[in-house]
Design a protein around this motif. Structure first.
Motif, mmCIF file in Angstrom:
data_model
loop_
_atom_site.group_PDB
_atom_site.id
_atom_site.type_symbol
_atom_site.label_atom_id
_atom_site.label_comp_id
_atom_site.label_asym_id
_atom_site.label_seq_id
_atom_site.Cartn_x
_atom_site.Cartn_y
_atom_site.Cartn_z
ATOM 1 N N THR A 26 0.846 -1.193 0.000
ATOM 2 C CA THR A 26 0.000 0.000 0.000
ATOM 3 C C THR A 26 0.884 1.246 0.000
ATOM 4 O O THR A 26 1.833 1.330 0.776
ATOM 5 N N VAL A 27 0.552 2.185 -0.892
ATOM 6 C CA VAL A 27 1.316 3.422 -1.019
ATOM 7 C C VAL A 27 0.346 4.598 -1.156
ATOM 8 O O VAL A 27 -0.816 4.413 -1.514
ATOM 9 N N PRO A 28 0.820 5.828 -0.896
ATOM 10 C CA PRO A 28 -0.022 6.997 -1.153
ATOM 11 C C PRO A 28 -0.435 7.026 -2.627
ATOM 12 O O PRO A 28 0.341 6.636 -3.518
ATOM 13 N N ALA A 29 -1.648 7.488 -2.892
ATOM 14 C CA ALA A 29 -2.208 7.439 -4.247
ATOM 15 C C ALA A 29 -1.328 8.145 -5.279
ATOM 16 O O ALA A 29 -1.121 7.620 -6.373
ATOM 17 N N ARG A 30 -0.794 9.303 -4.954
ATOM 18 C CA ARG A 30 0.012 10.058 -5.925
ATOM 19 C C ARG A 30 1.226 9.249 -6.371
ATOM 20 O O ARG A 30 1.510 9.137 -7.562
ATOM 21 N N GLN A 31 1.930 8.668 -5.421
ATOM 22 C CA GLN A 31 3.104 7.860 -5.749
ATOM 23 C C GLN A 31 2.682 6.585 -6.470
ATOM 24 O O GLN A 31 3.334 6.147 -7.419
ATOM 25 N N HIS A 74 -7.608 0.631 -5.437
ATOM 26 C CA HIS A 74 -7.613 1.985 -4.884
ATOM 27 C C HIS A 74 -8.778 2.091 -3.913
ATOM 28 O O HIS A 74 -9.782 1.401 -4.063
ATOM 29 N N ASP A 103 -7.023 7.877 -1.433
ATOM 30 C CA ASP A 103 -5.844 8.211 -0.640
ATOM 31 C C ASP A 103 -4.702 7.224 -0.842
ATOM 32 O O ASP A 103 -3.549 7.573 -0.680
ATOM 33 N N THR A 104 -5.021 5.962 -1.155
ATOM 34 C CA THR A 104 -3.986 4.937 -1.285
ATOM 35 C C THR A 104 -4.254 4.032 -2.483
ATOM 36 O O THR A 104 -5.390 3.904 -2.944
ATOM 37 N N GLY A 109 7.672 4.910 3.123
ATOM 38 C CA GLY A 109 6.400 5.488 2.698
ATOM 39 C C GLY A 109 5.384 4.479 2.234
ATOM 40 O O GLY A 109 4.319 4.847 1.749
ATOM 41 N N SER A 110 5.704 3.200 2.351
ATOM 42 C CA SER A 110 4.775 2.152 1.938
ATOM 43 C C SER A 110 4.720 1.077 3.016
ATOM 44 O O SER A 110 5.585 1.016 3.886
#
Length: 144
Positions: A37-42, A63, A68-69, A86-87
């Motif tokens: 799981t990572v932030p959506a932008r990345q 998603h 958000d993720t 960050g993940s």
């Protein structure tokens, strides 16, 4: 579910059902996967990087409805060795994740559904794509 941090991604062993060619491990309900799981932008940037690559390197991607993720399905065992800042990587602990076109969890949906992607994203390829995505985002943010 638990998360783990380490340096080297693992792939399923030859004794895992999907690696051994077990017909019970078909792509519709393959229980052998972990979830990064990572932030959506990345994550969106990484999906773009993976899809531009020479090979089909991206598996199903989830998603959340809040956008958000993003979650990348990776081979089982990846969580034991995942350490990308960050993940998080979550084990399924054998509970499995049903890979059908419908939303697997309430409040989520498929960005890349099963059947339109590989069975799982290679952890080493995902690690590189997430790193490149982070660098691109940082460069874009520094240009403002």
């Amino acid at each position: 579910m638990k998360t783990s941090q380490s340096n080297e991604p693992r792939t399923p062993s030859a004794s895992s059902p999907s690696a051994a060619g077990d017909p019970a491990a078909d792509p519709v309900c393959d229980p052998v996967c972990d979830l990064v799981t990572v932030p959506a932008r990345q994550g969106l940037e990484a999906v773009d990087i993976l899809r531009r690559g020479a090979a089909d390197a991206v598996g199903p991607v989830l998603h959340d409805d809040g956008c958000d993720t993003l979650g990348f399905l990776v081979p089982a065992g990846t969580a034991a060795c995942w350490d990308v800042p960050g993940s998080t990587c979550t084990e399924t602990d054998g509970r499995g994740l049903r890979l059908d076109p419908g939303p697997p969890v309430e409040g989520s949906d498929w960005l890349l559904p099963p059947g339109e992607a590989d069975l799982a994203t290679d952890p080493a390829v995902l690690r590189r794509a997430l790193g490149e995505a982070a660098r691109l985002i940082e460069a874009a943010d520094n240009c403002r």
